[in-house]
Scaffold this motif. Sequence first.
Motif: not given
Length: 223
Positions: A15, A45, A49, A129, A135, A164, A168
């Motif tokens: 991701v 974003w 997620i 996301s 993703n 996460t 991210a």
Amino acid sequence: MGDVIGQILPQAVGVAISPIPIIAAILMLLSPKARVTSVGFLLGWVLGIVIATTVFTLLSSVLPQGDDGGSKPIQGIIQLLLGAGLLLLAIGQWRKRPKDGEEPAMPKWMQAIDKITFPVALGLGFLLSAVNPKNLLMTAGAGVTIGSASLSGGDITLVIAIFTIIAASTVLIPVIGYLFAAEKLRGTLDAMRVWLTKENAVIMAVLLLVIGVQMIGKGIGSF
């Protein structure tokens, strides 16, 4: 818990190394409304997620846990399907790679990125996301692993938080860095944007291939 974190690291990295969201974040950072739109994109974003991973974790936690010997056929089938989906996406990305001397095609919405507002940036981050097929398959794979691991509620929360943060990070780091050192990062961000735009298809093809094979391996091991 440590074993589960180790298992979901490839999906988190998958991701994180998605070129399109990184390019979108960089374009926002180079736009006149950098501080507003980039923060909105980052929040969307991260939110995408968290929600996607949590949903798949909850769905996976209600699956039958298999027999005493450790066999989990339903989980295995899901992982095989996710792995196959990632391999198909990898083939598609490889075919989309630009030929020598050809300019890579980027989404048309990137041309209007200077004009977007905070809510639009927030929604865009969320869509890229949580709804983006690449993703979505990776967060689904992570959720299946987390939900089937028989962790406590606190451990699940911590594992999703770690997933996460890693997933991210490639958007988080440029945005936070820009807020503190905007002028120093402009040249670096622009060079990164050019390289990612050129190599987007190849990066994603290799990434999806590796994670797809790894997911298929997990699926086989669940039987």
